[in-house]
Design an enzyme around this catalytic site. Sequence first.
Site, mmCIF file in Angstrom:
data_model
loop_
_atom_site.group_PDB
_atom_site.id
_atom_site.type_symbol
_atom_site.label_atom_id
_atom_site.label_comp_id
_atom_site.label_asym_id
_atom_site.label_seq_id
_atom_site.Cartn_x
_atom_site.Cartn_y
_atom_site.Cartn_z
ATOM 1 N N ASP A 67 0.815 -1.218 0.000
ATOM 2 C CA ASP A 67 0.000 0.000 0.000
ATOM 3 C C ASP A 67 0.849 1.268 0.000
ATOM 4 O O ASP A 67 2.056 1.230 0.225
ATOM 5 C CB ASP A 67 -0.972 0.004 1.191
ATOM 6 N N ASP A 136 -7.988 -2.981 13.710
ATOM 7 C CA ASP A 136 -9.349 -3.235 13.231
ATOM 8 C C ASP A 136 -9.394 -4.454 12.297
ATOM 9 O O ASP A 136 -10.404 -4.710 11.646
ATOM 10 C CB ASP A 136 -9.930 -1.996 12.525
ATOM 11 N N GLU A 143 -9.745 -2.084 4.852
ATOM 12 C CA GLU A 143 -10.465 -1.768 6.082
ATOM 13 C C GLU A 143 -11.711 -2.644 6.204
ATOM 14 O O GLU A 143 -12.108 -3.292 5.227
ATOM 15 C CB GLU A 143 -10.847 -0.278 6.060
HETATM 16 C C1 F6R Z 1 0.936 -1.469 6.042
HETATM 17 C C2 F6R Z 1 0.057 -2.605 6.307
HETATM 18 C C3 F6R Z 1 -0.847 -2.559 7.489
HETATM 19 C C4 F6R Z 1 -0.093 -2.853 8.779
HETATM 20 C C5 F6R Z 1 -1.027 -2.753 9.965
HETATM 21 C C6 F6R Z 1 -0.309 -2.987 11.276
HETATM 22 O O1 F6R Z 1 1.696 -1.691 4.882
HETATM 23 O O2 F6R Z 1 0.058 -3.528 5.566
HETATM 24 O O3 F6R Z 1 -1.876 -3.494 7.315
HETATM 25 O O4 F6R Z 1 0.462 -4.131 8.711
HETATM 26 O O5 F6R Z 1 -1.635 -1.497 9.986
HETATM 27 O O6 F6R Z 1 0.543 -1.934 11.522
HETATM 28 P P1 F6R Z 1 1.491 -1.922 12.811
HETATM 29 O O7 F6R Z 1 2.537 -2.954 12.585
HETATM 30 O O8 F6R Z 1 2.056 -0.524 12.833
HETATM 31 O O9 F6R Z 1 0.609 -2.234 13.970
#
Ligand code: F6R
Length: 263
Positions: A67, A136, A143
């Site tokens: 992303d 979430d 999402e």
């Molecule tokens: C970002 C991604 C997100 C993160 C998720 C957890 O490239 O793929 O899905 O893996 O938001 O983020 P952290 O590790 O910061 O809790």
Amino acid sequence: MEVIVRKTTGDAVNLTAQLIADAICAKPRFNLGLATGGTMEAVYARIAALNAEKKVSFAKVTTFNLDEYIGLPPEDVNSYRYYMNFHLFDHVDINKKNTHLPDGMAKDEEAEGIRYEKAIKKAGGLDLQLLGIGHDGHIGFNEPMSSLTGRTRSKCLTPNTLEVNGKYFNPPESMPKRAFTMGVGTILDARSIIMLITGASKADIAAQALEGPLCSMVTGSAVQLHRNAVVILDEAAAAKLTLKDYYNFIWENEPKWDKYRHF
Ligand code: F6R
């Protein structure tokens, strides 16, 4: 789907990095799907160390990130391109021309999603997709209520994600509210998946995603559908799993894990 629980975050991180390195060593011309976020920082530090020790080479590796924020140019410190250079690409022997992220500045969002999907396909598909999970339940930026068959496209982020990730932005309100993300369908097309979940704050969502029903409210639950997915957790994140004894039994008894038991 296999679930592995390691005692410490460090063990979970080191096992994740080692499995990625071993997969690349087994097939040097490797297409690797990458994630960003706090969880992955230690993984990339470990991978960079393995690269420095010449235990793995990225010379023939091609990467595709999950992303990118919409509206952030690559040089913005909060863009995922910047994150990837900072945490991984600047520290390994990868040719940056072979590193791909969605273009956060693309004018035509629909066309950008299609371009990214085509680029993955042209490269031969992803050999391995590395995943974290949001509080979430999101994977990439899929999402809650994102289609479980979705492809790369732009998405509106949830207020929860804006609150959690806003801490990286100054001021937090300057965080983009939209992002490009691979779809759950894109992710499931990868030939293998490694998901890493660490920390007590992820215990509830880990239990929902891994042992709860498959549903678009928790897009991370889609890993249950994948035939070659390994989910690695530390004890804290695994605290609410009901089948932990079984996962540990598999870890102790499956011959393929023999060489990894020191983690
Ligand atoms: C970002 C991604 C997100 C993160 C998720 C957890 O490239 O793929 O899905 O893996 O938001 O983020 P952290 O590790 O910061 O809790």
